[in-house]
Design an enzyme around this catalytic site. Structure first.
Site, PDB file in Angstrom:
ATOM      1  CB  CYS A 112      -0.724  -0.212   0.997  1.00 16.05           C
ATOM      2  SG  CYS A 112      -2.253  -1.213   1.062  1.00 16.05           S
ATOM      3  CG  HIS A 253      -2.823   3.533   2.508  1.00 12.74           C
ATOM      4  ND1 HIS A 253      -3.338   3.183   1.089  1.00 12.74           N
ATOM      5  CD2 HIS A 253      -3.170   2.405   3.082  1.00 12.74           C
ATOM      6  CE1 HIS A 253      -3.714   2.168   1.027  1.00 12.74           C
ATOM      7  NE2 HIS A 253      -3.740   1.560   2.145  1.00 12.74           N
ATOM      8  CG  ASN A 283      -6.762  -0.363   1.327  1.00 15.74           C
ATOM      9  OD1 ASN A 283      -5.751   0.075   0.235  1.00 15.74           O
ATOM     10  ND2 ASN A 283      -5.817  -0.906   2.235  1.00 15.74           N
TER      11      ASN A 283
END
Ligand code: COA
Length: 329
Positions: A112, A253, A283
């Site tokens: 990520c 993020h 996500n």
């Protein structure tokens, strides 16, 4: 010489998967997902398309916005954990789609944190004077690595892509100013996709054991994410002599609203200084940050001269922060 972003774009598929849809698929509720994660819906790409499709769409928007032809691109970096296939690199498929005849490129797996890793890497090729135009893309088709019978992971992720064009600037006071990046392989056991690589190549057994899906120890990742993202973001601000009041936006993020909220609070940032779109997309792994930057730019929330801090945490573990002064009017 500094690296500035001269174009930004994103692509998300039209198909939405809402929390209500999940209520019919697994033992969950809109209320649980909303209060525990902040996610309301996420996007899902067609079965017959891969990550490169979204990456190329985002890149095309960037080229148009930066007024650059595909032939001028020197380098394409694609941050992804869901390449179209193990070989060749997704960057090669993007190169083909764009018809970018004069470039090289590669994929980068930073989990990520991939987009920040790719942005930091791309900026080095600009600052060295070696390249003039670097396309940096974060793209993931997470729907292909989710077990839609596992309520602890399947509700968290979605598909999407975002991209930026990097170019040099002689003005020192703009563009990428600093970055802090970390890697700790002790985190591998807490967040992984164990199957499909050289250790556990695809077999009947790997499929039976669900090894091709995301595995996550959510609580452990949560704790490390809050601490890691806060630590690097505070460090980057401190060593560049910036306080919370100087920052226009923290662009974190988007893994869990509660992680973002905890990081912002620890940094002393008001909620209006944090870019959040997790409610719409979940996500999207390497795509979350460029997607958030692109939307904020489209909505004209970010203006030339604004200080931005990007920060992320992900599989590896990887984590990092990048400080940037926005250069587009
Ligand atoms: N719907 C309903 N209940 C669920 C659920 C869902 N979708 N997912 C988990 N639960 C249940 C659990 O089974 C558990 O039940 P139990 O107490 O009977 O065992 C309960 O909810 C609490 O689960 P827990 O894992 O403690 O919840 P949490 O508050 O830690 O939230 C995550 C779980 C995954 C949302 C959270 O830990 C997280 O966001 N982790 C980090 C994610 C991340 O950053 N990942 C990517 C790296 S970038």
């Amino acid at each position: 010489m500094r690296t500035i972003i001269t174009g930004v774009g994103h692509f998300v598929p039209d198909q939405k998967l809402t929390n209500k849809d999940f209520e019919k698929m697994v033992d969950t509720s809109d209320e649980w997902i909303t209060t525990r994660t902040g996610i309301k819906e996420r996007r899902i790409l067609d079965k017959n398309k891969g990550t490169s499709y979204m990456a190329s769409k985002a890149a095309e928007i960037v080229l148009e916005q930066a007024n650059i032809s595909a032939d001028e691109i020197d380098l394409i970096i694609v941050a992804t954990v869901t390449p179209d296939m193990p070989v060749p690199a997704t960057a090669a498929l993007v190169q083909k789609d764009l018809k970018a005849k004069n470039c090289w490129g590669f994929d980068l797996n930073g989990g990520c944190t991939g987009f920040i890793c790719a942005l930091a890497t791309g900026s080095q090729f600009i600052e060295s004077g070696r390249h003039q135009k670097v396309m940096v893309i974060g793209a993931d088709k997470m729907s292909t690595v989710l077990n839609y019978q596992d309520r602890t992971t399947c509700v968290l992720f979605g598909d999407g892509a975002g991209a930026v064009m990097l170019e040099p600037s002689i003005e020192d006071d703009q563009g990428v100013q600093d970055f802090v990046l970390h890697l700790d392989g002790l985190g591998a056991e807490y967040l992984n996709i164990a199957g499909g690589g050289s250790l556990h190549p695809a077999s009947y057994d790997t499929v039976k054991q669900n090894l091709h899906y995301v595995y996550q120890d959510g609580k452990t990742v949560f704790k490390h994410a809050v601490n890691g993202m806060t630590e690097v973001s505070e460090l980057i601000m401190e060593r560049n002599k910036l306080s919370a009041g100087d920052i226009k936006f923290l662009i974190p993020h988007q893994a869990n609203y509660r992680i973002i909220d905890a990081v912002a609070k620890k940094m002393g940032l008001n909620p209006d200084k944090v870019v959040i779109n997790i409610n719409k997309y979940g996500n999207t792994t390497a795509a979350t940050i460029p997607l958030a930057v692109s939307e904020a730019h489209q909505e004209r929330k970010i203006r030339k001269g604004d200080w931005l801090v990007m920060t992320a945490f992900g599989a590896g573990f990887t984590w990092g922060s990048l400080l940037l002064k926005w250069a587009i009017d």
